[in-house]
Design a protein around this motif. Structure first.
Motif, PDB file in Angstrom:
ATOM      1  N   GLU A  13     -25.127  43.426 -19.292  1.00 48.16           N
ATOM      2  CA  GLU A  13     -26.234  44.118 -19.252  1.00 48.16           C
ATOM      3  C   GLU A  13     -27.459  43.160 -17.611  1.00 48.16           C
ATOM      4  OE1 GLU A  13     -27.099  47.341 -18.734  1.00 48.16           O
ATOM      5  OE2 GLU A  13     -26.043  47.220 -20.100  1.00 48.16           O
ATOM      6  N   THR A  14     -26.581  41.465 -18.407  1.00 50.44           N
ATOM      7  CA  THR A  14     -27.502  40.440 -17.037  1.00 50.44           C
ATOM      8  C   THR A  14     -26.894  40.291 -16.368  1.00 50.44           C
ATOM      9  OG1 THR A  14     -27.806  39.525 -19.385  1.00 50.44           O
ATOM     10  CG2 THR A  14     -27.682  38.259 -17.412  1.00 50.44           C
ATOM     11  N   THR A  17     -27.754  44.036 -13.990  1.00 50.02           N
ATOM     12  CA  THR A  17     -28.736  43.734 -13.872  1.00 50.02           C
ATOM     13  C   THR A  17     -29.069  42.715 -11.966  1.00 50.02           C
ATOM     14  OG1 THR A  17     -30.223  44.160 -15.781  1.00 50.02           O
ATOM     15  CG2 THR A  17     -31.201  43.194 -14.299  1.00 50.02           C
ATOM     16  N   GLU A  18     -28.617  41.917 -12.466  1.00 53.68           N
ATOM     17  CA  GLU A  18     -28.457  41.376 -10.784  1.00 53.68           C
ATOM     18  C   GLU A  18     -27.667  41.785  -9.985  1.00 53.68           C
ATOM     19  OE1 GLU A  18     -26.628  37.054 -12.592  1.00 53.68           O
ATOM     20  OE2 GLU A  18     -28.229  37.100 -13.515  1.00 53.68           O
TER      21      GLU A  18
END
Length: 74
Positions: A13-14, A17-18
């Motif tokens: 998810e990180t 998102t980026e």
């Protein structure tokens, strides 16, 4: 049977998102995003997978992509 990933949901998810933020920054259209995603997949296969395994892995990737699409349209 669900596939278990060796990567945590948080890690995935990180990164997503980026990457989404970069696409937003460049106001990328859906077709451009898909083209870039395809280019990334092609580069990963060509640079990190043995030539004799590329087609099989690409086919598995394509099938996983198709399976992951929400098929609510009948």
């Amino acid at each position: 049977m669900p596939i278990t990933s060796k990567y945590s949901d948080q890690q995935i998810e990180t990164i997503l998102t980026e990457i989404a933020a970069v696409f937003d920054k460049h106001d990328a259209s859906p077709d451009l995003v898909l083209m870039i995603a395809g280019n990334i997949a092609t580069n990963v296969l060509n640079q990190n997978v043995a030539e004799n395994q590329r087609k099989a892995i690409a086919e598995k990737f394509a099938q996983a992509l198709i399976s992951s699409i929400d098929s609510t349209i009948h």
